[in-house]
Every structure is written in structure tokens, then in C-alpha cells.
Write a protein that holds these residues in place. Structure first.
Motif, mmCIF file in Angstrom:
data_model
loop_
_atom_site.group_PDB
_atom_site.id
_atom_site.type_symbol
_atom_site.label_atom_id
_atom_site.label_comp_id
_atom_site.label_asym_id
_atom_site.label_seq_id
_atom_site.Cartn_x
_atom_site.Cartn_y
_atom_site.Cartn_z
ATOM 1 N N VAL A 119 0.834 -1.194 0.000
ATOM 2 C CA VAL A 119 0.000 0.000 0.000
ATOM 3 C C VAL A 119 0.873 1.250 0.000
ATOM 4 O O VAL A 119 1.727 1.416 0.872
ATOM 5 C CB VAL A 119 -0.945 0.029 1.229
ATOM 6 C CG1 VAL A 119 -1.767 1.313 1.237
ATOM 7 C CG2 VAL A 119 -1.857 -1.186 1.223
ATOM 8 N N GLU A 155 -10.467 -3.059 -7.415
ATOM 9 C CA GLU A 155 -10.575 -2.686 -5.999
ATOM 10 C C GLU A 155 -9.228 -2.826 -5.282
ATOM 11 O O GLU A 155 -8.843 -1.958 -4.486
ATOM 12 C CB GLU A 155 -11.638 -3.534 -5.312
ATOM 13 C CG GLU A 155 -11.911 -3.087 -3.882
ATOM 14 C CD GLU A 155 -13.100 -3.795 -3.243
ATOM 15 O OE1 GLU A 155 -13.304 -3.595 -2.033
ATOM 16 O OE2 GLU A 155 -13.814 -4.540 -3.962
ATOM 17 N N LYS A 193 -7.192 0.343 -3.590
ATOM 18 C CA LYS A 193 -6.811 0.351 -2.178
ATOM 19 C C LYS A 193 -5.303 0.407 -2.007
ATOM 20 O O LYS A 193 -4.803 1.007 -1.046
ATOM 21 C CB LYS A 193 -7.417 -0.865 -1.476
ATOM 22 C CG LYS A 193 -8.937 -0.751 -1.344
ATOM 23 C CD LYS A 193 -9.548 -1.897 -0.570
ATOM 24 C CE LYS A 193 -11.044 -1.646 -0.355
ATOM 25 N NZ LYS A 193 -11.705 -2.725 0.406
ATOM 26 N N GLU A 248 -10.307 6.021 -1.548
ATOM 27 C CA GLU A 248 -11.552 5.620 -0.895
ATOM 28 C C GLU A 248 -12.402 4.919 -1.965
ATOM 29 O O GLU A 248 -12.666 5.496 -3.020
ATOM 30 C CB GLU A 248 -12.288 6.835 -0.344
ATOM 31 C CG GLU A 248 -11.489 7.635 0.679
ATOM 32 C CD GLU A 248 -11.290 6.878 1.985
ATOM 33 O OE1 GLU A 248 -12.118 5.998 2.278
ATOM 34 O OE2 GLU A 248 -10.308 7.163 2.696
#
Length: 300
Positions: free
Chosen positions: A40, A65, A69, A74
Motif C-alpha cells: 500500500v 478494488e 486500495k 476511498e
């Protein structure tokens, strides 16, 4: 407020009109993201991305998705099956509603052809095509190119055979449009009633199709069996499936690809899905950095 020009530049509606240099920049940025050790990296914090799927999907939706992320966005997930679309609301009104709520980019999959292009002229946020009818599936083709480039080093001079239901395949179209820009020799192999007259590529026999650097199998849409487009799954496998016997004719350097979902034992034998020459699961893996690059581009 973004101008129409910048919106068009940041959106990804298809690859037919995207130039080679822009495709290369996306592939290069995907390579950067693949090389990052930290899963991330919040480079777009506070940005809202809406995944609007008016057609069922598993791999593409989850791939987007995960990509969103990993970038720190968001994420809002919309499913038509549990939405006001079931009450008669139009696709336009649904997208316009989410835009009015403040989303920064929309990822859209839908069945009707032409709706996405029309939406892009009315919606004031970048839109990313996650598959529209049998028109285009640009991020799938981008991850396919990425997979080929990663394996062979470069694309120019490769021969790629795409085998199956070309007529109804958005994957075949996007791959043809993109690969041609890189000097790739693209061939199709399909039953007569699954060939598409609007695509400018030669159709060859299954034997000739196997003599390629890349053999890309398309999903057999088994629901079409009910309408008589294919006689049976067994008949299709016999004439157009990548069987274990046929795979023995592949060159040692050749790779097997498939956009998934896979009908094991129909378009490809079960033993070949994870064969040493198969890149099917690496394709899925490569979809995440590709979509990271596309989303980042939309929000840059």
C-alpha cells in the motif's frame, strides 16, 4: 473543474484511439508499481473511486478494488443487482447521481454498446472502461500486452493468435487495436459463425494458429449453446479447444494466455491451465499494477 480535453486525456474508454506512446507510459508505470515492495502506497489519499458494475464481474472488479486500495483511494462499490437500476433508473441517472455525490473517477462495466462513450460527454469526472458489451476491454488488453512484454522483452515482431468467439469478444478487439500499434502480427481462429467481419485480421486454421509466439484462448460463452451458436461444449473442444495433444505442437518458447473466466475442458484442457508455458494466472496478477497505473493516470 476539468476541461473536456483533460477529461478525455485522463479517461480510458478504449485502445483503438490511444496512441502507442501513451500505452507504453501505462505499461512502464505498471512495471514501477509491480516493483514496489510495500503493498500500500497512498499516493491518492482522499480521492473517491466508484466501481460501477452494471454487468457481473469477479476478476475485473476485485482487481480494480485491490489496485485502488493499494493507491490509498476511498473505494465505493456499486452493483446493479442491488441498486435502483432494478427499479428502472437509467444508467446515466445512476452515474450522474454518484458524480453529484463527489466521486473523483468512475470505473464502469456495462452491456450496451455506445452508452459509455455517450456518458463520457456528459459526466465531468474521468471514466475508465472495465468492459462495455462486445466493444472494448482496454485494461484487459493492457495487462495482456504487459504479460507479453514481460516474457519476451518486446512486442514488435511477435505473432499472436486469438482463438475462439471473436465476434462477441471485447478482449479480441482491444488486443487487436493495441497489438497492431506495436508491429505484432495478429491472427484469429474461430468457427465461421463466431468470426467478425469488422476486424481487419486474417483467420487461420487451428493448426496454423498454434504456430505462434502467443496462443490466446477466449472464453466459450456456453450460454450461446442454448441458441445453437455452438453445437456442444464437446464439439467445440474437439475442433477449437487447446487440448493436451494440440499443446504438444506449441513451440518451446510459446506461451498460453486466457482472459478468464476459464471453462476447463472446453476451450482449454484442465492440465494446461497451470502448465509451465501458461501465463493465465500471471495475467491476473499483472492486472493489479496495470489498473494502478490507469487509476493514477485518471487522477493525475
Amino acid at each position: 473543474m476539468a476541461t473536456i480535453t483533460t477529461l478525455k486525456q485522463r479517461s480510458l474508454l478504449g485502445l483503438k484511439d490511444l496512441d502507442k506512446e501513451e500505452i507504453v507510459s501505462i505499461l512502464d508505470r505498471a512495471a514501477y508499481w509491480e516493483g514496489q515492495a510495500d503493498k500500500v502506497q497512498p499516493v491518492i489519499p482522499g480521492k473517491f473511486v466508484a466501481n460501477m458494475f452494471f454487468e457481473n464481474s469477479t476478476r475485473t472488479r476485485f482487481s480494480f478494488e485491490v489496485a485502488e486500495k493499494r493507491l490509498g483511494a476511498e473505494v465505493l462499490n456499486f452493483s446493479a443487482a442491488v441498486s435502483s437500476v432494478q427499479k428502472g433508473e437509467s444508467i446515466y441517472d445512476t452515474v450522474r447521481t454518484l458524480e453529484s455525490m463527489g466521486i473523483d473517477v468512475g470505473v464502469i462495466r456495462l452491456k450496451p454498446i455506445g452508452v459509455l462513450a455517450e456518458l463520457a460527454t456528459k459526466i465531468k469526472v474521468p471514466l475508465i472502461n472495465a468492459g462495455d458489451g462486445n466493444n472494448e476491454h482496454p485494461t484487459q488488453a493492457l495487462l495482456d500486452l504487459y504479460t507479453m512484454r514481460k516474457h519476451f522483452g518486446e512486442l514488435k515482431g511477435l505473432t499472436v493468435s486469438i482463438i475462439g468467439d471473436v465476434l462477441h469478444s471485447r478482449v479480441a478487439r482491444s488486443n487487436l487495436y493495441a497489438l497492431r500499434k506495436f508491429g505484432v502480427n495478429v491472427k484469429f481462429c474461430a468457427p465461421g459463425n463466431m468470426a467478425s467481419a469488422d476486424l481487419d485480421a486474417p483467420y487461420v486454421s487451428i493448426d496454423e494458429a498454434l504456430q505462434s509466439d502467443v496462443v490466446m484462448m477466449l472464453r466459450v460463452q456456453l450460454e450461446r449453446h442454448e441458441h445453437g451458436i455452438i453445437k456442444s461444449a464437446e464439439d467445440y473442444r474437439e475442433h477449437y479447444g487447446l487440448t493436451v495433444e494440440r499443446a504438444k505442437r506449441l513451440a518451446p518458447h510459446a506461451i498460453i494466455m486466457h482472459p478468464a473466466p476459464i471453462n476447463r475442458g472446453v476451450e482449454i484442457d484442465d492440465e494446461l491451465v497451470e502448465h509451465p508455458q501458461s501465463r493465465i494466472f500471471p495475467q491476473m496478477q499483472n492486472g493489479v499494477p496495470i489498473r494502478m497505473a490507469v487509476i493514477e493516470r485518471a487522477l493525475s
